[in-house]
Design an enzyme around this catalytic site. Structure first.
Site, PDB file in Angstrom:
ATOM      1  N   SER A  11       0.866  -1.181   0.000  1.00 63.03           N
ATOM      2  CA  SER A  11       0.000   0.000   0.000  1.00 63.03           C
ATOM      3  C   SER A  11       0.903   1.232   0.000  1.00 63.03           C
ATOM      4  O   SER A  11       2.088   1.135   0.354  1.00 63.03           O
ATOM      5  CB  SER A  11      -0.929  -0.015   1.214  1.00 63.03           C
ATOM      6  OG  SER A  11      -0.212  -0.241   2.401  1.00 63.03           O
ATOM      7  N   GLU A  13       1.315   5.590   0.745  1.00 63.93           N
ATOM      8  CA  GLU A  13       0.811   6.773   1.449  1.00 63.93           C
ATOM      9  C   GLU A  13       1.247   8.055   0.744  1.00 63.93           C
ATOM     10  O   GLU A  13       2.390   8.169   0.310  1.00 63.93           O
ATOM     11  CB  GLU A  13       1.370   6.734   2.878  1.00 63.93           C
ATOM     12  CG  GLU A  13       0.932   7.906   3.729  1.00 63.93           C
ATOM     13  CD  GLU A  13       1.307   7.714   5.188  1.00 63.93           C
ATOM     14  OE1 GLU A  13       1.089   6.618   5.742  1.00 63.93           O
ATOM     15  OE2 GLU A  13       1.862   8.659   5.761  1.00 63.93           O
ATOM     16  N   TYR A  45      -3.007  13.743   7.075  1.00 64.89           N
ATOM     17  CA  TYR A  45      -3.935  14.726   7.626  1.00 64.89           C
ATOM     18  C   TYR A  45      -3.140  15.576   8.597  1.00 64.89           C
ATOM     19  O   TYR A  45      -2.334  15.046   9.357  1.00 64.89           O
ATOM     20  CB  TYR A  45      -4.985  13.911   8.373  1.00 64.89           C
ATOM     21  CG  TYR A  45      -6.103  14.639   9.038  1.00 64.89           C
ATOM     22  CD1 TYR A  45      -7.311  14.816   8.376  1.00 64.89           C
ATOM     23  CD2 TYR A  45      -5.994  15.097  10.342  1.00 64.89           C
ATOM     24  CE1 TYR A  45      -8.364  15.446   9.001  1.00 64.89           C
ATOM     25  CE2 TYR A  45      -7.049  15.726  10.965  1.00 64.89           C
ATOM     26  CZ  TYR A  45      -8.233  15.903  10.298  1.00 64.89           C
ATOM     27  OH  TYR A  45      -9.274  16.514  10.915  1.00 64.89           O
ATOM     28  N   HIS A  72      -6.315   9.733   6.428  1.00 62.32           N
ATOM     29  CA  HIS A  72      -5.870   9.723   7.819  1.00 62.32           C
ATOM     30  C   HIS A  72      -6.758  10.721   8.555  1.00 62.32           C
ATOM     31  O   HIS A  72      -7.144  11.759   8.003  1.00 62.32           O
ATOM     32  CB  HIS A  72      -4.417  10.165   7.938  1.00 62.32           C
ATOM     33  CG  HIS A  72      -3.451   9.201   7.335  1.00 62.32           C
ATOM     34  ND1 HIS A  72      -2.176   9.019   7.809  1.00 62.32           N
ATOM     35  CD2 HIS A  72      -3.561   8.351   6.283  1.00 62.32           C
ATOM     36  CE1 HIS A  72      -1.557   8.114   7.075  1.00 62.32           C
ATOM     37  NE2 HIS A  72      -2.378   7.700   6.141  1.00 62.32           N
ATOM     38  N   ASP A 104      -0.690  15.093  16.689  1.00 66.68           N
ATOM     39  CA  ASP A 104       0.123  15.892  17.618  1.00 66.68           C
ATOM     40  C   ASP A 104      -0.433  17.297  17.626  1.00 66.68           C
ATOM     41  O   ASP A 104      -0.809  17.827  16.587  1.00 66.68           O
ATOM     42  CB  ASP A 104       1.580  15.913  17.150  1.00 66.68           C
ATOM     43  CG  ASP A 104       2.197  14.537  17.246  1.00 66.68           C
ATOM     44  OD1 ASP A 104       2.199  13.972  18.353  1.00 66.68           O
ATOM     45  OD2 ASP A 104       2.649  14.020  16.203  1.00 66.68           O
ATOM     46  N   HIS A 144       6.762   4.855  20.829  1.00 61.07           N
ATOM     47  CA  HIS A 144       6.315   6.226  20.559  1.00 61.07           C
ATOM     48  C   HIS A 144       7.160   7.168  21.423  1.00 61.07           C
ATOM     49  O   HIS A 144       7.425   6.869  22.587  1.00 61.07           O
ATOM     50  CB  HIS A 144       4.821   6.363  20.894  1.00 61.07           C
ATOM     51  CG  HIS A 144       4.274   7.705  20.575  1.00 61.07           C
ATOM     52  ND1 HIS A 144       4.213   8.725  21.498  1.00 61.07           N
ATOM     53  CD2 HIS A 144       3.786   8.213  19.416  1.00 61.07           C
ATOM     54  CE1 HIS A 144       3.693   9.798  20.917  1.00 61.07           C
ATOM     55  NE2 HIS A 144       3.426   9.520  19.665  1.00 61.07           N
ATOM     56  N   PHE A 211      13.584  14.391  10.178  1.00 61.88           N
ATOM     57  CA  PHE A 211      12.286  13.765  10.360  1.00 61.88           C
ATOM     58  C   PHE A 211      12.372  12.631  11.395  1.00 61.88           C
ATOM     59  O   PHE A 211      11.506  12.471  12.256  1.00 61.88           O
ATOM     60  CB  PHE A 211      11.870  13.220   8.997  1.00 61.88           C
ATOM     61  CG  PHE A 211      10.413  12.986   8.850  1.00 61.88           C
ATOM     62  CD1 PHE A 211       9.495  13.930   9.276  1.00 61.88           C
ATOM     63  CD2 PHE A 211       9.948  11.813   8.266  1.00 61.88           C
ATOM     64  CE1 PHE A 211       8.137  13.706   9.124  1.00 61.88           C
ATOM     65  CE2 PHE A 211       8.602  11.582   8.114  1.00 61.88           C
ATOM     66  CZ  PHE A 211       7.696  12.529   8.539  1.00 61.88           C
ATOM     67  N   HIS A 261       3.716  -1.090   3.814  1.00 62.64           N
ATOM     68  CA  HIS A 261       3.059   0.196   3.543  1.00 62.64           C
ATOM     69  C   HIS A 261       4.166   1.228   3.295  1.00 62.64           C
ATOM     70  O   HIS A 261       4.972   1.486   4.187  1.00 62.64           O
ATOM     71  CB  HIS A 261       2.207   0.599   4.753  1.00 62.64           C
ATOM     72  CG  HIS A 261       1.498   1.911   4.596  1.00 62.64           C
ATOM     73  ND1 HIS A 261       0.328   2.051   3.889  1.00 62.64           N
ATOM     74  CD2 HIS A 261       1.788   3.149   5.074  1.00 62.64           C
ATOM     75  CE1 HIS A 261      -0.079   3.316   3.933  1.00 62.64           C
ATOM     76  NE2 HIS A 261       0.797   4.009   4.642  1.00 62.64           N
TER      77      HIS A 261
HETATM   78  P1  FAD Z   1      -1.845   7.067  20.435  1.00 61.24           P
HETATM   79  O1  FAD Z   1      -2.045   5.640  20.069  1.00 61.24           O
HETATM   80  O2  FAD Z   1      -2.993   7.761  21.111  1.00 61.24           O
HETATM   81  O3  FAD Z   1      -0.546   7.134  21.370  1.00 61.24           O
HETATM   82  C1  FAD Z   1       0.066   8.388  21.697  1.00 61.24           C
HETATM   83  C2  FAD Z   1       0.851   8.257  22.987  1.00 61.24           C
HETATM   84  O4  FAD Z   1      -0.042   8.103  24.098  1.00 61.24           O
HETATM   85  C3  FAD Z   1       1.757   7.023  23.043  1.00 61.24           C
HETATM   86  O5  FAD Z   1       2.895   7.399  23.792  1.00 61.24           O
HETATM   87  C4  FAD Z   1       0.933   5.979  23.777  1.00 61.24           C
HETATM   88  O6  FAD Z   1       1.743   5.047  24.484  1.00 61.24           O
HETATM   89  C5  FAD Z   1       0.128   6.843  24.754  1.00 61.24           C
HETATM   90  N1  FAD Z   1      -1.259   6.329  24.938  1.00 61.24           N
HETATM   91  C6  FAD Z   1      -2.074   5.818  24.001  1.00 61.24           C
HETATM   92  N2  FAD Z   1      -3.292   5.519  24.516  1.00 61.24           N
HETATM   93  C7  FAD Z   1      -3.235   5.854  25.825  1.00 61.24           C
HETATM   94  C8  FAD Z   1      -4.185   5.814  26.887  1.00 61.24           C
HETATM   95  N3  FAD Z   1      -5.426   5.368  26.683  1.00 61.24           N
HETATM   96  N4  FAD Z   1      -3.782   6.273  28.120  1.00 61.24           N
HETATM   97  C9  FAD Z   1      -2.522   6.751  28.313  1.00 61.24           C
HETATM   98  N5  FAD Z   1      -1.582   6.820  27.338  1.00 61.24           N
HETATM   99  C10 FAD Z   1      -1.930   6.385  26.097  1.00 61.24           C
HETATM  100  N6  FAD Z   1       0.198  12.452  12.244  1.00 61.24           N
HETATM  101  C11 FAD Z   1      -0.571  13.401  11.635  1.00 61.24           C
HETATM  102  O7  FAD Z   1      -0.730  14.516  12.169  1.00 61.24           O
HETATM  103  N7  FAD Z   1      -1.181  13.163  10.435  1.00 61.24           N
HETATM  104  C12 FAD Z   1      -1.084  11.972   9.821  1.00 61.24           C
HETATM  105  O8  FAD Z   1      -1.658  11.775   8.753  1.00 61.24           O
HETATM  106  C13 FAD Z   1      -0.301  10.932  10.433  1.00 61.24           C
HETATM  107  N8  FAD Z   1      -0.194   9.702   9.870  1.00 61.24           N
HETATM  108  C14 FAD Z   1       0.471   8.712  10.541  1.00 61.24           C
HETATM  109  C15 FAD Z   1       0.480   7.422   9.991  1.00 61.24           C
HETATM  110  C16 FAD Z   1       1.104   6.371  10.660  1.00 61.24           C
HETATM  111  C17 FAD Z   1       1.055   4.991  10.066  1.00 61.24           C
HETATM  112  C18 FAD Z   1       1.777   6.614  11.888  1.00 61.24           C
HETATM  113  C19 FAD Z   1       2.478   5.494  12.598  1.00 61.24           C
HETATM  114  C20 FAD Z   1       1.799   7.887  12.419  1.00 61.24           C
HETATM  115  C21 FAD Z   1       1.140   8.945  11.779  1.00 61.24           C
HETATM  116  N9  FAD Z   1       1.086  10.243  12.301  1.00 61.24           N
HETATM  117  C22 FAD Z   1       0.333  11.218  11.673  1.00 61.24           C
HETATM  118  C23 FAD Z   1       1.811  10.572  13.541  1.00 61.24           C
HETATM  119  C24 FAD Z   1       0.938  10.420  14.780  1.00 61.24           C
HETATM  120  O9  FAD Z   1      -0.156  11.306  14.742  1.00 61.24           O
HETATM  121  C25 FAD Z   1       1.817  10.720  15.998  1.00 61.24           C
HETATM  122  O10 FAD Z   1       2.810   9.749  16.130  1.00 61.24           O
HETATM  123  C26 FAD Z   1       1.074  10.917  17.312  1.00 61.24           C
HETATM  124  O11 FAD Z   1       2.027  11.428  18.273  1.00 61.24           O
HETATM  125  C27 FAD Z   1       0.521   9.640  17.921  1.00 61.24           C
HETATM  126  O12 FAD Z   1      -0.594   9.195  17.277  1.00 61.24           O
HETATM  127  P2  FAD Z   1      -1.187   7.738  17.632  1.00 61.24           P
HETATM  128  O13 FAD Z   1      -2.497   7.608  16.979  1.00 61.24           O
HETATM  129  O14 FAD Z   1      -0.201   6.682  17.417  1.00 61.24           O
HETATM  130  O15 FAD Z   1      -1.415   7.957  19.237  1.00 61.24           O
END
Ligand code: FAD
Length: 280
Positions: A11, A13, A45, A72, A104, A144, A211, A261
């Site tokens: 896939s 991106e 996004y 996304h 973020d 992370h 990055f 991916h």
């Molecule tokens: P989460 O899964 O919510 O985790 C974030 C942090 O919080 C981690 O340290 C985790 O251990 C902790 N955590 C998670 N759940 C809990 C909980 N319930 N209680 C306490 N702590 C918790 N960013 C963008 O802005 N746009 C994009 O399009 C984008 N695409 C991405 C695509 C991929 C495949 C990946 C891997 C990352 C992408 N990112 C993107 C980056 C991403 O938004 C950042 O890495 C962000 O900091 C974390 O997002 P996440 O959904 O993994 O967070």
């Protein structure tokens, strides 16, 4: 996801280009990559809604290829009502898959919003739209950057998979064992869904280093040293990068990775060189 997809299960991106010229170029890139019959495309996004409109537009344009195209979607800084509207718009526009992220906070921006973590976003999508969307979430084989340690991060990862994600896509990495270790830990916590390695081609050392620092991906010392030694020689960097990343991909597939991916950065050639080196 089509029955004629690429045997390796790939896939691709994209990010939403800033300019009309960038969008036109992306159509050509899309067509070159669509010819490889990927499982899906995805479009990134900006956190806080900054590129929401552009993401939607590019999802429509990329989706005209006939390949399923996943926007996304990030929840940080957004209210439930905004996210609900966006989900319903996507459903109406025929989108059937999403990459669900926390995102973020852009510095200086105000409130975190109503959903704090990706597991809450996945739950929200399921509450609002049932099983309509296939949902992918992010995974971090090297942890992370904000997580206390890898085990805690894998626990949080397992929570979002259990909230109803269909699969995960990883942050990029250059050490295959980091991926296998992460998958073992996730399986030990009962995660059964596919965890697809995210692959970053190496084309520009300075950009990659910047990055990687920001997103917590490690460039191993031997790769860094070799890339540094090439200076501005972009051909040498590309040749070495293709070789290193192709070998990484082959190891991942041989070790059981359920697909790849690619972070294309809106360029077809670096990714296609890697794909052409791989065997089923
Ligand atoms: P989460 O899964 O919510 O985790 C974030 C942090 O919080 C981690 O340290 C985790 O251990 C902790 N955590 C998670 N759940 C809990 C909980 N319930 N209680 C306490 N702590 C918790 N960013 C963008 O802005 N746009 C994009 O399009 C984008 N695409 C991405 C695509 C991929 C495949 C990946 C891997 C990352 C992408 N990112 C993107 C980056 C991403 O938004 C950042 O890495 C962000 O900091 C974390 O997002 P996440 O959904 O993994 O967070």
């Amino acid at each position: 996801m089509s029955s004629h997809e690429h045997p390796l299960g790939i896939s691709f991106e994209f990010f939403p280009p800033n300019t009309d010229a960038g969008r036109e170029k992306l159509i050509h890139v899309r067509d070159e990559l669509a010819a490889r019959k990927p499982r899906f495309f995805s479009v990134t996004y900006g956190a806080g809604g900054s590129t929401q409109a552009r993401t939607r537009q590019v999802v429509r344009e990329v989706g005209e290829s006939g390949i399923s195209t996943a926007p996304h979607l990030s929840c940080i800084g957004s209210e439930k009502a905004q996210l609900r509207d966006l989900l319903l718009q996507y459903r109406e526009e025929g989108v059937d898959s999403l990459v669900a992220l926390r995102g973020d906070m852009p510095s200086g921006m105000g409130s975190i919003g109503e959903l704090r973590y990706a597991n809450e976003l996945v739950e929200f999508i399921r509450e609002e739209t049932g099983d309509h969307f296939d949902i992918a979430v992010g995974a971090y084989p090297e942890s992370h950057p904000q997580a206390a340690n890898l085990d805690k991060d894998v626990e949080n990862f397992a929570r979002k998979m259990k909230a109803g994600a269909n699969m995960a896509i990883t942050q990029y990495f250059f050490t295959a064992d980091a991926y296998f270790n992460f998958v073992d830990k996730a399986r030990a916590l009962g995660v059964e869904q596919p965890i697809i390695p995210g692959i970053m081609p190496i084309t520009n050392y300075t950009k990659l280093a910047r990055f990687s620092d920001a997103c917590g991906a490690e460039i191993p010392r031997w790769i860094r040293k070799q890339l540094e030694s090439y200076g501005d020689d972009s051909e040498a960097i590309a040749a070495f990068g293709t070789d290193v990343v192709s070998r990484l991909c082959q190891r991942l597939l041989d070790g059981g990775a359920p697909g790849l991916h690619f972070y294309t950065l809106n360029q077809a050639a670096p990714v296609l060189k890697i794909v052409d080196n791989l065997t089923d």
